[in-house]
Design a protein around this motif. Structure first.
Motif, PDB file in Angstrom:
ATOM      1  N   SER A 134       7.221  -5.581   0.474  1.00 55.84           N
ATOM      2  CA  SER A 134       6.263  -5.535  -0.964  1.00 55.84           C
ATOM      3  C   SER A 134       6.955  -6.555  -1.946  1.00 55.84           C
ATOM      4  O   SER A 134       8.310  -6.661  -2.165  1.00 55.84           O
ATOM      5  N   LEU A 135       5.826  -7.235  -2.470  1.00 59.19           N
ATOM      6  CA  LEU A 135       6.366  -8.140  -3.533  1.00 59.19           C
ATOM      7  C   LEU A 135       7.330  -7.590  -4.679  1.00 59.19           C
ATOM      8  O   LEU A 135       8.080  -8.346  -5.397  1.00 59.19           O
ATOM      9  N   SER A 136       6.729  -6.351  -5.165  1.00 57.16           N
ATOM     10  CA  SER A 136       7.238  -5.826  -6.215  1.00 57.16           C
ATOM     11  C   SER A 136       8.678  -5.432  -6.026  1.00 57.16           C
ATOM     12  O   SER A 136       9.481  -5.151  -7.013  1.00 57.16           O
ATOM     13  N   LEU A 137       9.211  -5.448  -4.815  1.00 59.75           N
ATOM     14  CA  LEU A 137      10.866  -5.007  -4.515  1.00 59.75           C
ATOM     15  C   LEU A 137      11.501  -6.192  -4.424  1.00 59.75           C
ATOM     16  O   LEU A 137      12.641  -6.219  -4.251  1.00 59.75           O
ATOM     17  N   GLY A 138      10.952  -7.320  -4.326  1.00 60.75           N
ATOM     18  CA  GLY A 138      11.327  -8.676  -4.297  1.00 60.75           C
ATOM     19  C   GLY A 138      12.360  -9.057  -3.047  1.00 60.75           C
ATOM     20  O   GLY A 138      12.851  -9.968  -3.173  1.00 60.75           O
ATOM     21  N   ASP A 139      11.939  -8.491  -1.969  1.00 59.94           N
ATOM     22  CA  ASP A 139      12.713  -8.800  -0.574  1.00 59.94           C
ATOM     23  C   ASP A 139      11.762 -10.150  -0.017  1.00 59.94           C
ATOM     24  O   ASP A 139      11.477  -9.837   1.194  1.00 59.94           O
ATOM     25  N   ARG A 140      12.038 -11.119  -0.573  1.00 59.84           N
ATOM     26  CA  ARG A 140      11.056 -12.298  -0.051  1.00 59.84           C
ATOM     27  C   ARG A 140      11.871 -13.488   0.005  1.00 59.84           C
ATOM     28  O   ARG A 140      12.564 -13.921  -0.949  1.00 59.84           O
ATOM     29  N   ILE A 141      11.827 -14.464   0.802  1.00 57.97           N
ATOM     30  CA  ILE A 141      12.640 -15.443   1.007  1.00 57.97           C
ATOM     31  C   ILE A 141      11.716 -16.608   1.901  1.00 57.97           C
ATOM     32  O   ILE A 141      10.945 -16.229   2.598  1.00 57.97           O
ATOM     33  N   SER A 142      12.172 -18.021   1.849  1.00 58.73           N
ATOM     34  CA  SER A 142      11.362 -18.923   2.256  1.00 58.73           C
ATOM     35  C   SER A 142      12.065 -19.246   3.660  1.00 58.73           C
ATOM     36  O   SER A 142      13.565 -19.207   3.977  1.00 58.73           O
ATOM     37  N   THR A 143      11.314 -19.217   4.534  1.00 52.27           N
ATOM     38  CA  THR A 143      11.679 -19.539   6.102  1.00 52.27           C
ATOM     39  C   THR A 143      11.039 -20.693   7.000  1.00 52.27           C
ATOM     40  O   THR A 143       9.735 -20.904   6.076  1.00 52.27           O
ATOM     41  N   PRO A 144      11.284 -21.328   7.794  1.00 49.53           N
ATOM     42  CA  PRO A 144      10.471 -22.209   8.556  1.00 49.53           C
ATOM     43  C   PRO A 144       9.080 -21.608   8.902  1.00 49.53           C
ATOM     44  O   PRO A 144       8.033 -22.560   9.117  1.00 49.53           O
ATOM     45  N   LEU A 145       8.979 -20.319   8.949  1.00 51.81           N
ATOM     46  CA  LEU A 145       7.442 -19.839   9.447  1.00 51.81           C
ATOM     47  C   LEU A 145       6.788 -19.525   8.173  1.00 51.81           C
ATOM     48  O   LEU A 145       5.636 -19.018   8.405  1.00 51.81           O
ATOM     49  N   GLY A 146       7.476 -19.628   7.150  1.00 48.71           N
ATOM     50  CA  GLY A 146       6.328 -19.240   5.960  1.00 48.71           C
ATOM     51  C   GLY A 146       7.263 -19.573   4.685  1.00 48.71           C
ATOM     52  O   GLY A 146       8.725 -19.122   4.285  1.00 48.71           O
ATOM     53  N   ALA A 147       6.609 -19.988   3.323  1.00 50.77           N
ATOM     54  CA  ALA A 147       7.447 -19.945   2.101  1.00 50.77           C
ATOM     55  C   ALA A 147       7.587 -18.629   1.529  1.00 50.77           C
ATOM     56  O   ALA A 147       8.563 -18.808   0.782  1.00 50.77           O
ATOM     57  N   SER A 148       7.203 -17.556   1.971  1.00 50.86           N
ATOM     58  CA  SER A 148       7.370 -16.486   1.424  1.00 50.86           C
ATOM     59  C   SER A 148       7.318 -15.332   2.165  1.00 50.86           C
ATOM     60  O   SER A 148       6.328 -14.694   2.760  1.00 50.86           O
ATOM     61  N   SER A 149       8.635 -15.351   3.129  1.00 53.13           N
ATOM     62  CA  SER A 149       8.638 -14.278   4.326  1.00 53.13           C
ATOM     63  C   SER A 149       9.377 -13.069   4.014  1.00 53.13           C
ATOM     64  O   SER A 149      10.053 -13.114   3.063  1.00 53.13           O
TER      65      SER A 149
ATOM     66  N   PRO B 208      12.405   9.010  -3.437  1.00 48.92           N
ATOM     67  CA  PRO B 208      13.542  10.081  -3.243  1.00 48.92           C
ATOM     68  C   PRO B 208      14.058   9.705  -1.918  1.00 48.92           C
ATOM     69  O   PRO B 208      13.613   9.383  -0.939  1.00 48.92           O
ATOM     70  N   ARG B 209      15.535   9.971  -1.816  1.00 48.12           N
ATOM     71  CA  ARG B 209      16.437  10.068  -0.496  1.00 48.12           C
ATOM     72  C   ARG B 209      15.700  10.850   0.542  1.00 48.12           C
ATOM     73  O   ARG B 209      15.673  10.448   1.748  1.00 48.12           O
ATOM     74  N   ALA B 210      15.105  11.874   0.080  1.00 50.50           N
ATOM     75  CA  ALA B 210      14.493  12.891   0.995  1.00 50.50           C
ATOM     76  C   ALA B 210      13.462  12.126   2.037  1.00 50.50           C
ATOM     77  O   ALA B 210      13.426  12.451   3.197  1.00 50.50           O
ATOM     78  N   ARG B 211      12.560  11.446   1.204  1.00 51.55           N
ATOM     79  CA  ARG B 211      11.543  10.687   1.877  1.00 51.55           C
ATOM     80  C   ARG B 211      12.028   9.512   2.860  1.00 51.55           C
ATOM     81  O   ARG B 211      11.478   9.378   3.863  1.00 51.55           O
TER      82      ARG B 211
ATOM     83  N   SER C 126       0.855  -1.282  -0.119  1.00 50.97           N
ATOM     84  CA  SER C 126      -0.118   0.107  -0.009  1.00 50.97           C
ATOM     85  C   SER C 126       0.825   1.429   0.069  1.00 50.97           C
ATOM     86  O   SER C 126       0.502   2.461  -0.653  1.00 50.97           O
ATOM     87  N   SER C 127       1.994   1.292   0.661  1.00 48.46           N
ATOM     88  CA  SER C 127       2.881   2.261   0.640  1.00 48.46           C
ATOM     89  C   SER C 127       3.498   2.592  -0.744  1.00 48.46           C
ATOM     90  O   SER C 127       3.467   3.842  -1.172  1.00 48.46           O
ATOM     91  N   VAL C 128       4.038   1.468  -1.281  1.00 46.81           N
ATOM     92  CA  VAL C 128       4.332   1.442  -2.771  1.00 46.81           C
ATOM     93  C   VAL C 128       3.396   2.079  -3.603  1.00 46.81           C
ATOM     94  O   VAL C 128       3.813   2.825  -4.650  1.00 46.81           O
ATOM     95  N   ALA C 129       2.331   1.551  -3.533  1.00 46.16           N
ATOM     96  CA  ALA C 129       1.111   1.950  -4.288  1.00 46.16           C
ATOM     97  C   ALA C 129       0.627   3.327  -4.206  1.00 46.16           C
ATOM     98  O   ALA C 129       0.426   4.184  -5.088  1.00 46.16           O
ATOM     99  N   GLN C 130       0.565   4.009  -3.008  1.00 44.44           N
ATOM    100  CA  GLN C 130       0.621   5.397  -2.759  1.00 44.44           C
ATOM    101  C   GLN C 130       1.753   6.289  -3.126  1.00 44.44           C
ATOM    102  O   GLN C 130       1.606   7.264  -3.687  1.00 44.44           O
ATOM    103  N   LEU C 131       2.845   5.778  -2.805  1.00 44.11           N
ATOM    104  CA  LEU C 131       4.232   6.534  -3.134  1.00 44.11           C
ATOM    105  C   LEU C 131       4.885   5.747  -4.197  1.00 44.11           C
ATOM    106  O   LEU C 131       5.730   4.836  -3.526  1.00 44.11           O
ATOM    107  N   PRO C 132       4.757   5.652  -5.437  1.00 41.89           N
ATOM    108  CA  PRO C 132       5.508   4.776  -6.229  1.00 41.89           C
ATOM    109  C   PRO C 132       7.175   4.771  -5.876  1.00 41.89           C
ATOM    110  O   PRO C 132       7.555   6.069  -5.488  1.00 41.89           O
ATOM    111  N   TRP C 133       7.839   3.596  -6.051  1.00 37.63           N
ATOM    112  CA  TRP C 133       9.018   3.226  -5.872  1.00 37.63           C
ATOM    113  C   TRP C 133       9.693   3.465  -7.157  1.00 37.63           C
ATOM    114  O   TRP C 133       9.177   3.396  -8.153  1.00 37.63           O
ATOM    115  N   PRO C 134      11.122   4.068  -7.489  1.00 37.37           N
ATOM    116  CA  PRO C 134      11.886   4.396  -6.036  1.00 37.37           C
ATOM    117  C   PRO C 134      11.439   5.608  -5.261  1.00 37.37           C
ATOM    118  O   PRO C 134      11.293   6.514  -6.146  1.00 37.37           O
TER     119      PRO C 134
END
Length: 601
Positions: free
Chosen positions: A262-277, A73-76, A63-71
């Motif tokens: 965010s899935l769109s930023l790709g920082d997801r990994i499998s862990t014992p607590l979930g396949a996509s954490s 600015p460093r100021a933000r 929702s943050s990326v949808a409201q304020l598109p990535w990338p």
């Protein structure tokens, strides 16, 4: 028998070797997978939802990326850092790489915050050696490597651009997933070109969490405990922080992690607590573990490997005792119960020892189930066949069954036992058969011996031998039996009924009546398999055996068919006996008190 003992010992040693090898060495891939699967299940069941108040996660979510598109600015990003610091955060770690220059003023603001404030930047090390090494940006936060034993060595790196070289602290966000792609361990320190760099959570604790207590020592690579479920962490959306909607004081006194799920930023990994954490929550989990250790809240460590091997040894010793004494199915159930007990031990040990192999004792149980139980079953079958071939000729079936269930190494070996001997014979046998044809004489003998034999075996007796027209039997061997005297008397009473029935049939057919004489005495005898390699017989030898034969001979002088010695009379409890006075038997120095069954008086 000796070879059998050696094989049993070898099986036990192999079981212990399996338990020790899998515990202290890397086993095959399937054993490693079993270890991790067990740990994963334990983590999933034990992860608590108790709120983690020491850590705050600021999430650049969908929702943050949808409201304020990535990338952004460093100021933000600088605004985010300033807002949580202003709310009282002890320190902030950015799980975001700043490889390229962006808006100059924003870069400078963020660089100043990292230079003068409790801010930790991220940088990523690459551990793959099968590609061209990465080298982007400028590394910071390294310390000279003194001892590097066990510390992972990086092949390349991705760091922030030169503007952020003034920052004081940086943490590695590179990870080392297992072969199945699941992240279970973090490199707490990484070496690169003679420098050592901490992981992000450790860098944050060293930067901002060491004011009240020392940073706990860490291994080069730590297993991530995942002691808290993701729901335990307070997560605030980055857009709410920027919009001023974060509750006041929410960051006060906390260590803050800023990153993205965010899935769109790709920082997801499998862990014992979930396949996509979210990778951000992985660092949060490691930070929780470090804080628990720092504050003395972590589970007390236990020597898991030693406990696992001791459990394996206990199972091997237990099965070594039960295998020859219990049925194969019972031993299989015992091993299954042992495995179930071990799972309970794993539940206790898993949070307290990150290196022991929880599946090793289970593989030991599986080995014993697959090898030791069938081996013992085959031994039991072989022993059964041998015993059946020998014993069923002259021992009651129930006694044979008990022998097979017992753990006697050689149940037929001579032993000193308390026995009761019964000697039975047909009175006037010669007169009965002298006028008969050979066939009729043989039939009479066979039918008469059947009247004697069936009661002996039905009452758990052991048939010693046939004496032409009679037999010798005893009770109390090859298995001891406290009821041996009464069982012999039961058999005698049954023989009288059988002979009476048979005699009545003969009389009805115009043939002479039959009478059986029985002598019974109890005492100590040597019972066992006697003879030579060519031929042997299971028999009882002793004074009481001879006395029983003398009592059978003495019966011809009494109107009673059963003559009982004083040894049997003193040991019988279920029968009423009629005293007949004393009798001097041939070969005896003193007179013996003799008895008969009262109902036959």
């Amino acid at each position: 028998m000796r070879d059998t003992g050696i094989l049993r010992g070898l099986i036990a040693l192999v079981a212990l070797a399996i338990g020790g090898w899998l515990q202290w060495h890397d086993g095959p891939a399937f054993t490693a997978a079993a270890n991790e699967w067990l740990r994963d299940k334990t983590i999933q069941l034990q992860a608590t939802s108790a709120p983690e108040r020491r850590v705050l996660v600021v999430d650049i979510d969908e929702s943050s990326v949808a409201q304020l598109p990535w990338p952004w600015p460093r100021a933000r990003i600088a605004d985010l850092v300033e807002l949580v610091l202003a709310d009282g955060a002890r320190g902030v770690a950015l799980d975001i790489l700043l490889e390229k220059p962006a808006d100059t003023s924003g870069d400078l603001r963020l660089a100043m915050l990292a230079s003068h404030g409790p801010v930790v930047l991220a940088q990523m090390f690459d551990y793959l050696h099968d590609a061209a090494p990465l080298a982007s940006g400028r590394l910071i936060g390294g310390r000279p490597a003194r001892a590097t034993a066990g510390i992972p060595s990086a092949h390349g790196y991705l760091a922030n651009h030169a503007t952020f070289a003034v920052a004081r602290h940086a943490g590695n966000i590179g990870v080392l997933p297992d072969a199945d792609g699941t992240l279970r361990r973090l490199p707490m320190r990484t070496t690169y070109q003679g420098q050592v760099y901490p992981t992000l959570s450790l860098a944050l604790l060293e930067c901002c969490g060491a004011a009240t207590a020392a940073v706990p020592p860490v291994r080069p690579v730590e297993r991530i405990p995942y002691s808290r479920a993701w729901s335990a962490y307070d997560v605030v959306k980055a857009r709410d922080v920027l919009a001023g909607r974060m509750p006041p004081g929410m960051a006060r006194g906390r260590l803050v992690l800023i990153g993205s799920s965010s899935l769109s930023l790709g920082d997801r990994i499998s862990t014992p607590l979930g396949a996509s954490s979210a990778g951000l929550l992985v660092h949060a989990s490691m930070l929780t573990s470090l804080l628990d250790r720092q504050q003395g809240l972590a589970p007390a460590p236990l020597p898991g490997r030693a406990i696992a091997f001791a459990f394996t040894l206990a199972v091997v010793l237990l099965t070594g005792y039960t295998l020859p004494r219990m049925a194969a199915a019972a031993n299989a159930l015992l091993l299954g119960a042992s495995a179930f007990v071990w799972l309970g031990v794993v539940w206790l040990l898993a949070p307290r020892d990150p290196v022991f192999a929880p599946a090793a004792p289970l593989f030991c149980c599986l080995y014993l189930l697959a090898v030791a139980v069938p081996f013992q079953w085959e031994l039991a079958q072989r022993r059964s066949r041998q015993l059946l071939g020998t014993l069923r000729q002259y021992v009651a079936g129930a006694v044979v069954d008990e022998l097979l269930r017992s753990d006697l190494q050689d149940p037929l070996a001579p032993r000193r036992l308390e026995v009761t001997t019964l000697v039975a014979d047909m009175e006037g046998y010669t007169g009965q058969v002298e006028s008969l044809s050979l066939e009729d004489a043989s039939r009479l003998t066979t039918e008469f011996l059947d009247c004697l034999t069936r009661p002996v075996l039905e009452h758990r007796g052991t048939l010693d031998k046939y004496t032409g027209d009679g037999l010798v039997a005893f009770w109390g061997a090859p298995l001891p039996d406290d009821d041996h005297a009464d069982l012999a008397l039961d058999a005698a009473a049954s023989i009288l009924r059988e002979v009476a029935r048979f005699s009545a049939l003969r009389v009805a057919n115009g043939k002479p009546a039959l009478r059986v004489r029985i002598g019974i005495e109890s005492g100590t005898a040597m019972a066992g398999d006697y003879g030579t390699a060519a031929r042997s017989i299971y028999t009882a030898v002793g004074d009481s055996v001879n006395t029983a034969a003398r009592l059978e001979q003495a019966a011809r002088d009494y109107p009673h068919d059963v003559i009982i010695g004083e040894g049997t009379a003193s040991r019988a409890h279920r029968h009423r006996l009629l005293p007949l006075g004393e009798r001097q038997l041939r070969g005896k120095e003193r007179s013996l008190r003799i008895y008969t069954l009262e109902r036959n008086a």
